[in-house]
Design a protein around this motif. Structure first.
Motif, PDB file in Angstrom:
ATOM      1  N   LEU A 138       0.857  -1.234   0.016  1.00  0.00           N
ATOM      2  CA  LEU A 138      -0.034   0.174  -0.079  1.00  0.00           C
ATOM      3  C   LEU A 138       0.990   1.372   0.163  1.00  0.00           C
ATOM      4  CD1 LEU A 138      -3.017  -1.215   2.482  1.00  0.00           C
ATOM      5  CD2 LEU A 138      -2.724  -0.389  -0.342  1.00  0.00           C
ATOM      6  N   GLU A 139       1.877   1.065   0.497  1.00  0.00           N
ATOM      7  CA  GLU A 139       2.714   2.569   0.867  1.00  0.00           C
ATOM      8  C   GLU A 139       3.529   2.702  -0.008  1.00  0.00           C
ATOM      9  OE1 GLU A 139       6.075   3.864   4.095  1.00  0.00           O
ATOM     10  OE2 GLU A 139       5.677   2.833   4.647  1.00  0.00           O
ATOM     11  N   TYR A 140       3.951   1.596  -1.092  1.00  0.00           N
ATOM     12  CA  TYR A 140       5.447   1.751  -2.355  1.00  0.00           C
ATOM     13  C   TYR A 140       4.373   2.239  -3.497  1.00  0.00           C
ATOM     14  CZ  TYR A 140       8.456   2.246   1.798  1.00  0.00           C
ATOM     15  OH  TYR A 140       9.094   2.057   2.533  1.00  0.00           O
ATOM     16  N   TYR A 141       3.518   1.092  -3.436  1.00  0.00           N
ATOM     17  CA  TYR A 141       3.074   0.616  -5.171  1.00  0.00           C
ATOM     18  C   TYR A 141       1.284   1.103  -4.731  1.00  0.00           C
ATOM     19  CZ  TYR A 141       7.072  -1.860  -5.063  1.00  0.00           C
ATOM     20  OH  TYR A 141       8.677  -2.266  -4.285  1.00  0.00           O
ATOM     21  N   GLY A 142       0.631   1.685  -4.485  1.00  0.00           N
ATOM     22  CA  GLY A 142      -0.542   1.665  -4.184  1.00  0.00           C
ATOM     23  C   GLY A 142      -1.313   2.228  -4.870  1.00  0.00           C
ATOM     24  N   ASP A 143      -0.925   3.349  -6.169  1.00  0.00           N
ATOM     25  CA  ASP A 143      -1.659   3.997  -6.955  1.00  0.00           C
ATOM     26  C   ASP A 143      -1.227   2.744  -8.512  1.00  0.00           C
ATOM     27  OD1 ASP A 143       1.215   4.296  -7.252  1.00  0.00           O
ATOM     28  OD2 ASP A 143       1.782   6.008  -7.959  1.00  0.00           O
ATOM     29  N   LYS A 144      -0.306   1.630  -8.002  1.00  0.00           N
ATOM     30  CA  LYS A 144      -0.359   0.945  -9.692  1.00  0.00           C
ATOM     31  C   LYS A 144      -1.296  -0.757  -9.091  1.00  0.00           C
ATOM     32  CE  LYS A 144       4.368   2.173 -10.068  1.00  0.00           C
ATOM     33  NZ  LYS A 144       4.345   3.561  -9.055  1.00  0.00           N
ATOM     34  N   LEU A 145      -1.666  -0.586  -7.786  1.00  0.00           N
ATOM     35  CA  LEU A 145      -1.873  -1.638  -7.285  1.00  0.00           C
ATOM     36  C   LEU A 145      -3.869  -1.705  -8.037  1.00  0.00           C
ATOM     37  CD1 LEU A 145      -0.679  -2.422  -4.612  1.00  0.00           C
ATOM     38  CD2 LEU A 145      -0.087  -3.483  -7.005  1.00  0.00           C
ATOM     39  N   ASP A 146      -4.158  -2.834  -8.237  1.00  0.00           N
ATOM     40  CA  ASP A 146      -5.500  -3.016  -8.806  1.00  0.00           C
ATOM     41  C   ASP A 146      -6.333  -3.957  -7.570  1.00  0.00           C
ATOM     42  OD1 ASP A 146      -8.104  -3.609  -9.410  1.00  0.00           O
ATOM     43  OD2 ASP A 146      -8.422  -4.588 -11.435  1.00  0.00           O
ATOM     44  N   HIS A 147      -6.868  -3.283  -6.730  1.00  0.00           N
ATOM     45  CA  HIS A 147      -7.586  -4.348  -5.189  1.00  0.00           C
ATOM     46  C   HIS A 147      -8.056  -4.432  -5.409  1.00  0.00           C
ATOM     47  CE1 HIS A 147      -6.005  -0.756  -2.711  1.00  0.00           C
ATOM     48  NE2 HIS A 147      -5.493  -0.391  -3.121  1.00  0.00           N
ATOM     49  N   THR A 148      -8.722  -5.483  -6.904  1.00  0.00           N
ATOM     50  CA  THR A 148     -10.066  -5.809  -7.139  1.00  0.00           C
ATOM     51  C   THR A 148      -9.223  -7.112  -7.547  1.00  0.00           C
ATOM     52  OG1 THR A 148     -10.487  -5.034  -9.621  1.00  0.00           O
ATOM     53  CG2 THR A 148     -12.085  -4.446  -7.129  1.00  0.00           C
ATOM     54  N   ASP A 149      -8.332  -7.496  -8.192  1.00  0.00           N
ATOM     55  CA  ASP A 149      -7.347  -8.662  -8.836  1.00  0.00           C
ATOM     56  C   ASP A 149      -6.572  -9.228  -8.300  1.00  0.00           C
ATOM     57  OD1 ASP A 149      -6.015  -9.856 -10.200  1.00  0.00           O
ATOM     58  OD2 ASP A 149      -4.584  -8.404 -11.367  1.00  0.00           O
ATOM     59  N   PRO A 150      -7.187 -10.665  -7.147  1.00  0.00           N
ATOM     60  CA  PRO A 150      -6.644 -11.394  -6.779  1.00  0.00           C
ATOM     61  C   PRO A 150      -5.429 -11.967  -6.992  1.00  0.00           C
ATOM     62  CG  PRO A 150      -8.570 -12.409  -7.488  1.00  0.00           C
ATOM     63  CD  PRO A 150      -8.249 -10.840  -9.014  1.00  0.00           C
ATOM     64  N   LYS A 151      -4.029 -11.474  -7.867  1.00  0.00           N
ATOM     65  CA  LYS A 151      -3.850 -12.072  -8.348  1.00  0.00           C
ATOM     66  C   LYS A 151      -2.029 -11.518  -8.113  1.00  0.00           C
ATOM     67  CE  LYS A 151      -4.407 -14.957 -12.905  1.00  0.00           C
ATOM     68  NZ  LYS A 151      -4.564 -14.481 -13.964  1.00  0.00           N
ATOM     69  N   GLN A 152      -2.912 -10.282  -7.744  1.00  0.00           N
ATOM     70  CA  GLN A 152      -2.313  -8.831  -6.747  1.00  0.00           C
ATOM     71  C   GLN A 152      -2.364  -9.104  -5.671  1.00  0.00           C
ATOM     72  OE1 GLN A 152      -1.705  -5.227  -8.734  1.00  0.00           O
ATOM     73  NE2 GLN A 152      -3.001  -5.845 -10.938  1.00  0.00           N
ATOM     74  N   TRP A 153      -2.680 -10.032  -4.915  1.00  0.00           N
ATOM     75  CA  TRP A 153      -3.039  -9.969  -3.230  1.00  0.00           C
ATOM     76  C   TRP A 153      -1.992 -10.023  -2.488  1.00  0.00           C
ATOM     77  CZ3 TRP A 153      -8.690 -11.973  -3.101  1.00  0.00           C
ATOM     78  CH2 TRP A 153      -9.635 -11.188  -3.872  1.00  0.00           C
ATOM     79  N   ALA A 154      -1.979  -9.731  -1.183  1.00  0.00           N
ATOM     80  CA  ALA A 154      -0.437 -10.575  -0.666  1.00  0.00           C
ATOM     81  C   ALA A 154      -1.132 -12.118  -0.480  1.00  0.00           C
ATOM     82  CB  ALA A 154      -0.234  -9.394  -0.113  1.00  0.00           C
ATOM     83  N   ASN A 155      -2.353 -12.085  -0.180  1.00  0.00           N
ATOM     84  CA  ASN A 155      -3.002 -13.207   0.882  1.00  0.00           C
ATOM     85  C   ASN A 155      -4.490 -13.017   0.358  1.00  0.00           C
ATOM     86  OD1 ASN A 155      -3.391 -15.465   1.793  1.00  0.00           O
ATOM     87  ND2 ASN A 155      -2.365 -15.416   3.328  1.00  0.00           N
ATOM     88  N   CYS A 156      -4.769 -14.522   0.185  1.00  0.00           N
ATOM     89  CA  CYS A 156      -6.712 -14.262   0.094  1.00  0.00           C
ATOM     90  C   CYS A 156      -7.570 -15.376   1.266  1.00  0.00           C
ATOM     91  CB  CYS A 156      -6.553 -14.795  -1.518  1.00  0.00           C
ATOM     92  SG  CYS A 156      -8.709 -15.078  -1.299  1.00  0.00           S
ATOM     93  N   TRP A 157      -7.914 -14.917   1.957  1.00  0.00           N
ATOM     94  CA  TRP A 157      -8.944 -16.476   2.377  1.00  0.00           C
ATOM     95  C   TRP A 157     -10.160 -16.705   1.440  1.00  0.00           C
ATOM     96  CZ3 TRP A 157      -9.305 -13.211   8.082  1.00  0.00           C
ATOM     97  CH2 TRP A 157      -7.553 -13.663   8.192  1.00  0.00           C
ATOM     98  N   VAL A 158     -10.732 -17.577   1.898  1.00  0.00           N
ATOM     99  CA  VAL A 158     -12.128 -17.787   0.720  1.00  0.00           C
ATOM    100  C   VAL A 158     -12.648 -18.444   2.595  1.00  0.00           C
ATOM    101  CG1 VAL A 158     -12.910 -19.371  -0.088  1.00  0.00           C
ATOM    102  CG2 VAL A 158     -11.586 -17.670  -1.240  1.00  0.00           C
ATOM    103  N   GLU A 159     -14.561 -17.943   2.505  1.00  0.00           N
ATOM    104  CA  GLU A 159     -14.783 -18.884   3.351  1.00  0.00           C
ATOM    105  C   GLU A 159     -14.991 -20.244   3.424  1.00  0.00           C
ATOM    106  OE1 GLU A 159     -18.797 -16.891   5.243  1.00  0.00           O
ATOM    107  OE2 GLU A 159     -19.403 -17.919   3.788  1.00  0.00           O
ATOM    108  N   GLY A 160     -15.012 -21.211   5.028  1.00  0.00           N
ATOM    109  CA  GLY A 160     -15.360 -22.295   4.390  1.00  0.00           C
ATOM    110  C   GLY A 160     -14.044 -23.090   3.953  1.00  0.00           C
ATOM    111  N   ILE A 161     -13.181 -22.386   3.429  1.00  0.00           N
ATOM    112  CA  ILE A 161     -12.244 -23.603   2.797  1.00  0.00           C
ATOM    113  C   ILE A 161     -10.646 -22.743   3.662  1.00  0.00           C
ATOM    114  CG2 ILE A 161     -10.525 -23.507   0.984  1.00  0.00           C
ATOM    115  CD1 ILE A 161     -13.358 -24.494   0.732  1.00  0.00           C
ATOM    116  N   GLY A 162     -10.795 -22.035   3.790  1.00  0.00           N
ATOM    117  CA  GLY A 162      -8.953 -21.538   4.540  1.00  0.00           C
ATOM    118  C   GLY A 162      -8.148 -20.207   3.394  1.00  0.00           C
TER     119      GLY A 162
END
Length: 247
Positions: A138-162
């Protein structure tokens, strides 16, 4: 009288919706559930299976046994007993909203910030998904990131899965040259989720495109300590003691 009846009807509707939401939560810990985790280090590439293997009671608390770990689920949270600290810590909190931070005990730059909460449908089942960026992202790349793109996320949790790194590796720590990821999840030998499903196109969701935590009561300041009511694009701001880049 009409106003009173309307209020009662709205209250009953609220209660019914709250009950329905509570019923829709999909638990992570279920009898017959298995997780296949891929562990890769140098030239070795192994799949390790973890499964619900019974129950245990520790200090009067009931836990689900998975491998060498003791886990329990209450509400929308999953806890694990930490042998080193002789106590519990939260693995998952599926009640988190956009702008919340997971694992406040971590250093600021590596904390997981919720940037997207959406719903995906896999094999006919709708599941809540939470996407995270680290403080550094967020601090260094916030203006270049797509917050809706799972491939850019640092991590992802899904209910019922982990989490995408495995059931108990919810942050995603890794040793240089070693990686883990959740390959598949089964219930009674039926595959209900795969690694690729973490990247499924959502059917609904809320994201935080500017990188600032949500919350109408939080006050935003600029770097000079002045209160800001209308943050400007590409500006650096402070909110709740944390620094953010406005996208």
């Amino acid at each position: 009288m009409k106003d009173f009846c309307l209020r009662v009807a709205l209250f009953l509707l609220f209660l019914s919706n709250s009950t329905l939401y509570a019923q829709q939560y999909l638990p992570v810990l279920e009898e017959g559930k298995q997780w296949v985790i891929n562990w890769s280090v140098t030239d070795l590439d192994n799949n390790i299976t973890f499964e619900v293997s019974g129950d245990s009671v520790l200090n009067g608390v009931h836990y689900t046994v998975i491998g060498n770990d003791l886990l329990r689920e209450e509400g929308a949270k999953v806890y694990v007993y930490n042998n080193f600290f002789q106590g519990e810590k939260v693995l998952y909190d599926f009640s988190l909203s956009v702008g919340d931070v997971a694992y406040n005990d971590l250093e600021e730059e590596i904390r997981l910030h919720v940037v997207c909460v959406d719903t995906i449908e896999v094999n006919g089942i709708s599941r809540k998904r939470i996407g995270f960026f680290t403080g550094n992202q967020l601090e260094y790349y916030g203006d270049k990131l797509d917050h809706t793109d799972p491939k850019q996320w640092a991590n992802c949790w899904v209910e019922g899965i982990g989490g995408m790194y495995g059931l108990t590796d919810t942050y995603g720590w890794y040793i240089i040259g070693s990686t883990t990821r959740m390959q598949r999840c089964y219930v009674n030998d039926e595959c209900i989720f795969t690694y690729d499903d973490f990247f499924t196109k959502p059917v609904s969701g809320i994201s935080n495109p500017i990188g600032l935590p949500s919350g109408k009561d939080a006050i935003i300041y600029d770097l000079q300590g002045r209160r800001v009511t209308t943050p400007q694009k590409n500006g650096l701001y402070i909110k709740n003691g944390k620094k953010y880049l406005m996208k």
